[in-house]
Design a protein around this motif. Sequence first.
Motif, PDB file in Angstrom:
ATOM      1  N   GLU A 171       0.952  -1.167   0.143  1.00  0.00           N
ATOM      2  CA  GLU A 171       0.146   0.031  -0.037  1.00  0.00           C
ATOM      3  C   GLU A 171       0.804   1.386   0.008  1.00  0.00           C
ATOM      4  O   GLU A 171       0.508   2.461  -0.571  1.00  0.00           O
ATOM      5  CB  GLU A 171      -0.912  -0.157   1.237  1.00  0.00           C
ATOM      6  N   PHE A 172       2.113   1.238   0.756  1.00  0.00           N
ATOM      7  CA  PHE A 172       2.817   2.276   0.525  1.00  0.00           C
ATOM      8  C   PHE A 172       3.584   2.521  -0.585  1.00  0.00           C
ATOM      9  O   PHE A 172       3.703   3.663  -1.167  1.00  0.00           O
ATOM     10  CB  PHE A 172       4.046   2.045   1.805  1.00  0.00           C
ATOM     11  N   LEU A 173       3.867   1.233  -1.379  1.00  0.00           N
ATOM     12  CA  LEU A 173       4.515   1.339  -2.752  1.00  0.00           C
ATOM     13  C   LEU A 173       3.898   1.588  -3.657  1.00  0.00           C
ATOM     14  O   LEU A 173       4.313   2.340  -4.908  1.00  0.00           O
ATOM     15  CB  LEU A 173       5.025  -0.330  -2.916  1.00  0.00           C
ATOM     16  N   SER A 174       2.537   1.575  -3.824  1.00  0.00           N
ATOM     17  CA  SER A 174       1.574   1.990  -5.178  1.00  0.00           C
ATOM     18  C   SER A 174       0.980   3.342  -4.808  1.00  0.00           C
ATOM     19  O   SER A 174       0.427   3.528  -3.894  1.00  0.00           O
ATOM     20  CB  SER A 174       0.631   0.942  -5.047  1.00  0.00           C
ATOM     21  N   PRO A 175       1.059   4.039  -6.017  1.00  0.00           N
ATOM     22  CA  PRO A 175       0.617   5.447  -5.948  1.00  0.00           C
ATOM     23  C   PRO A 175      -0.983   5.508  -5.888  1.00  0.00           C
ATOM     24  O   PRO A 175      -1.689   6.434  -5.423  1.00  0.00           O
ATOM     25  CB  PRO A 175       0.981   6.012  -7.315  1.00  0.00           C
ATOM     26  N   LEU A 176      -1.365   4.264  -5.979  1.00  0.00           N
ATOM     27  CA  LEU A 176      -2.931   4.164  -6.164  1.00  0.00           C
ATOM     28  C   LEU A 176      -3.557   4.031  -4.687  1.00  0.00           C
ATOM     29  O   LEU A 176      -4.718   4.595  -4.375  1.00  0.00           O
ATOM     30  CB  LEU A 176      -3.546   2.851  -6.908  1.00  0.00           C
ATOM     31  N   THR A 177      -2.618   3.790  -3.731  1.00  0.00           N
ATOM     32  CA  THR A 177      -3.061   3.590  -2.240  1.00  0.00           C
ATOM     33  C   THR A 177      -2.532   4.301  -1.244  1.00  0.00           C
ATOM     34  O   THR A 177      -2.723   4.513  -0.245  1.00  0.00           O
ATOM     35  CB  THR A 177      -2.757   2.068  -1.731  1.00  0.00           C
ATOM     36  N   ASN A 178      -1.470   4.951  -1.710  1.00  0.00           N
ATOM     37  CA  ASN A 178      -0.595   6.059  -1.075  1.00  0.00           C
ATOM     38  C   ASN A 178      -0.678   7.252  -1.502  1.00  0.00           C
ATOM     39  O   ASN A 178      -0.177   7.688  -2.413  1.00  0.00           O
ATOM     40  CB  ASN A 178       0.934   5.511  -1.191  1.00  0.00           C
ATOM     41  N   LYS A 179      -1.576   8.207  -0.643  1.00  0.00           N
ATOM     42  CA  LYS A 179      -1.802   9.610  -1.008  1.00  0.00           C
ATOM     43  C   LYS A 179      -1.192  10.685  -0.098  1.00  0.00           C
ATOM     44  O   LYS A 179      -1.525  11.454  -0.075  1.00  0.00           O
ATOM     45  CB  LYS A 179      -3.326   9.828  -1.119  1.00  0.00           C
ATOM     46  N   ARG A 180      -0.106  10.068   0.427  1.00  0.00           N
ATOM     47  CA  ARG A 180       0.570  10.808   1.544  1.00  0.00           C
ATOM     48  C   ARG A 180       1.257  12.053   1.004  1.00  0.00           C
ATOM     49  O   ARG A 180       1.729  12.011  -0.167  1.00  0.00           O
ATOM     50  CB  ARG A 180       1.631   9.917   2.372  1.00  0.00           C
ATOM     51  N   THR A 181       1.335  13.199   1.705  1.00  0.00           N
ATOM     52  CA  THR A 181       2.106  14.287   1.087  1.00  0.00           C
ATOM     53  C   THR A 181       3.568  14.463   2.079  1.00  0.00           C
ATOM     54  O   THR A 181       4.018  15.379   1.763  1.00  0.00           O
ATOM     55  CB  THR A 181       1.169  15.717   1.438  1.00  0.00           C
ATOM     56  N   ASP A 182       3.758  13.565   3.041  1.00  0.00           N
ATOM     57  CA  ASP A 182       4.997  13.654   3.669  1.00  0.00           C
ATOM     58  C   ASP A 182       6.013  12.714   3.154  1.00  0.00           C
ATOM     59  O   ASP A 182       5.828  12.375   2.007  1.00  0.00           O
ATOM     60  CB  ASP A 182       4.677  13.112   5.160  1.00  0.00           C
ATOM     61  N   GLU A 183       6.990  12.304   3.847  1.00  0.00           N
ATOM     62  CA  GLU A 183       8.386  11.774   3.091  1.00  0.00           C
ATOM     63  C   GLU A 183       8.157  10.682   2.793  1.00  0.00           C
ATOM     64  O   GLU A 183       9.017   9.720   2.405  1.00  0.00           O
ATOM     65  CB  GLU A 183       9.565  12.124   3.815  1.00  0.00           C
ATOM     66  N   TYR A 184       6.713   9.778   3.279  1.00  0.00           N
ATOM     67  CA  TYR A 184       6.480   8.499   2.745  1.00  0.00           C
ATOM     68  C   TYR A 184       5.587   8.408   1.615  1.00  0.00           C
ATOM     69  O   TYR A 184       5.008   7.157   1.445  1.00  0.00           O
ATOM     70  CB  TYR A 184       5.549   7.975   3.966  1.00  0.00           C
ATOM     71  N   GLY A 185       5.270   9.436   0.922  1.00  0.00           N
ATOM     72  CA  GLY A 185       4.237   9.477   0.002  1.00  0.00           C
ATOM     73  C   GLY A 185       4.763  10.251  -1.253  1.00  0.00           C
ATOM     74  O   GLY A 185       5.841  11.196  -1.164  1.00  0.00           O
ATOM     75  N   GLY A 186       3.996  10.249  -2.469  1.00  0.00           N
ATOM     76  CA  GLY A 186       4.687  10.995  -3.577  1.00  0.00           C
ATOM     77  C   GLY A 186       5.630  10.063  -4.450  1.00  0.00           C
ATOM     78  O   GLY A 186       5.180   9.332  -5.330  1.00  0.00           O
ATOM     79  N   SER A 187       6.963  10.388  -4.517  1.00  0.00           N
ATOM     80  CA  SER A 187       7.849  10.127  -5.338  1.00  0.00           C
ATOM     81  C   SER A 187       8.205   8.650  -4.949  1.00  0.00           C
ATOM     82  O   SER A 187       7.628   8.057  -4.077  1.00  0.00           O
ATOM     83  CB  SER A 187       9.153  10.930  -5.151  1.00  0.00           C
ATOM     84  N   GLU A 188       8.787   7.838  -5.962  1.00  0.00           N
ATOM     85  CA  GLU A 188       9.190   6.396  -6.109  1.00  0.00           C
ATOM     86  C   GLU A 188       9.897   6.498  -4.741  1.00  0.00           C
ATOM     87  O   GLU A 188       9.644   5.396  -3.706  1.00  0.00           O
ATOM     88  CB  GLU A 188       9.818   5.917  -7.209  1.00  0.00           C
ATOM     89  N   GLU A 189      10.911   7.198  -4.546  1.00  0.00           N
ATOM     90  CA  GLU A 189      11.849   7.090  -3.359  1.00  0.00           C
ATOM     91  C   GLU A 189      11.000   7.249  -1.972  1.00  0.00           C
ATOM     92  O   GLU A 189      11.200   6.424  -1.093  1.00  0.00           O
ATOM     93  CB  GLU A 189      12.823   8.126  -3.626  1.00  0.00           C
ATOM     94  N   ASN A 190      10.083   8.087  -1.876  1.00  0.00           N
ATOM     95  CA  ASN A 190       9.447   8.323  -0.848  1.00  0.00           C
ATOM     96  C   ASN A 190       8.242   7.257  -0.584  1.00  0.00           C
ATOM     97  O   ASN A 190       8.162   6.624   0.675  1.00  0.00           O
ATOM     98  CB  ASN A 190       8.308   9.428  -0.900  1.00  0.00           C
ATOM     99  N   ARG A 191       7.856   6.682  -1.516  1.00  0.00           N
ATOM    100  CA  ARG A 191       6.941   5.511  -1.408  1.00  0.00           C
ATOM    101  C   ARG A 191       7.619   4.265  -0.997  1.00  0.00           C
ATOM    102  O   ARG A 191       7.158   3.418  -0.101  1.00  0.00           O
ATOM    103  CB  ARG A 191       6.104   5.249  -2.528  1.00  0.00           C
ATOM    104  N   ALA A 192       8.987   4.172  -1.240  1.00  0.00           N
ATOM    105  CA  ALA A 192       9.614   2.924  -0.893  1.00  0.00           C
ATOM    106  C   ALA A 192      10.319   3.071   0.430  1.00  0.00           C
ATOM    107  O   ALA A 192      11.012   2.207   0.987  1.00  0.00           O
ATOM    108  CB  ALA A 192      10.880   2.839  -1.791  1.00  0.00           C
ATOM    109  N   ARG A 193      10.218   4.547   1.082  1.00  0.00           N
ATOM    110  CA  ARG A 193      10.941   4.623   2.452  1.00  0.00           C
ATOM    111  C   ARG A 193      10.516   3.552   3.554  1.00  0.00           C
ATOM    112  O   ARG A 193      11.264   3.054   4.233  1.00  0.00           O
ATOM    113  CB  ARG A 193      10.625   5.951   2.718  1.00  0.00           C
ATOM    114  N   PHE A 194       9.258   3.189   3.704  1.00  0.00           N
ATOM    115  CA  PHE A 194       8.730   2.307   4.548  1.00  0.00           C
ATOM    116  C   PHE A 194       9.371   1.071   4.432  1.00  0.00           C
ATOM    117  O   PHE A 194       9.945   0.425   5.243  1.00  0.00           O
ATOM    118  CB  PHE A 194       7.254   2.218   4.619  1.00  0.00           C
TER     119      PHE A 194
END
Length: 338
Positions: A171-194
């Motif tokens: 859910e963190f990795l996919s832009p369809l389920t991750n709509k966060r605006t902090d450093e855990y959402g947005g870019s690929e790098e941010n979505r992969a942070r978790f």
Amino acid sequence: MTKLFSKFELKSMELKNRIVMPPMCMYTAEDGIAGDWHFVHYTTRAVGGVGLIIFEATGVESRGRITDRDLGLWKDEQVEGLRRVVEACQKQGAKVGIQLGHAGRKSEVLSEPSIAPSPIAFSEKYRVPVEMTKEDIKTVTTAFREAARRADQAGFDTIEIHAAHGYLISEFLSPLTNKRTDEYGGSEENRARFLKEILQEIKTVWSKEKPIIVRVSAEDYAEGGNHDDNMASILNALKKEGIDLVNVSSGAVVNITMKVYPGYQTKFAETIKNSTQLSVITGGLITSPLMAEEILQNERADFIFLGRELLRNPYWPLQAAKELNEELEWPVQYTRAK
Ligand SMILES: Cc1cc2nc3c(=O)[nH]c(=O)nc-3n(C[C@H](O)[C@H](O)[C@H](O)COP(=O)(O)O)c2cc1C
């Protein structure tokens, strides 16, 4: 010599063949504890000749289970039941892994709220999850570390991090389920942070000699979602954090129907293998030894998983060897049946 029955070394883990039993939930645990069913079920596949058995999705937190009958490793009391099964499988020559997971928004454990990167329900049949705070993120990454420590105590040769199928990490990795605006959402790098933080936590307790597998959904099958090239790019960025093998699956991130046919996921495994140079496991409706051998000989993947086929037929490896004219040692008790 066939490739399906050739050895493979992954750090300290020497596998006798390329046949993998992928994680498959049994929904049979009481309070997350493995019992007789798990003993019989997994040991039978070890007797059947499977090289690597990956135990089913196991909750790192009780709210991280898919159902309240899942296996768990969120407390020390859950180690012993698993250790008994692990030892029995290893005695039969199999290597054994466990899939550590968190169900996120797909948890059906109704006694606790479900959590996710963003408060979006999977479908109308599921609850709207609570959006995770940074404190929640820390709690869960720590839970993955503690579960890995317990998996080591139980004697597992490897662990698989469940980052597929629309569960929490996915859910963190996919832009369809991750709509966060902090450093855990947005870019690929941010979505992969978790996932990166989970790997970093796990490495503090998991032996450097033992491999770590990550299972991903390489294709979301939906517009705006991840595709195999995005997933390859995420894995490329994360591989230095300690990924030794990728179990390539697909789908289940959003509520859509997939078109499936034998080998439907192998093209994704190929992309990931070629783009990351990591070893990969492929599968998906594969039941034929010849097809498995073709994939390995053409270097499209390094391992083949067989899920439902091994539920139907735990002795598939013994029979596959016969079909491929491979001389295989059978369990001594069964040699009269060879
Ligand atoms: C009963 C059952 C339970 C499953 N549970 C899990 C699981 O715990 N974790 C996981 O990553 N995949 C799970 N899967 C997916 C399988 O690992 C596999 O990817 C899928 O069945 C496709 O492979 P197959 O066509 O060889 O069965 C499950 C599948 C089945 C049939």
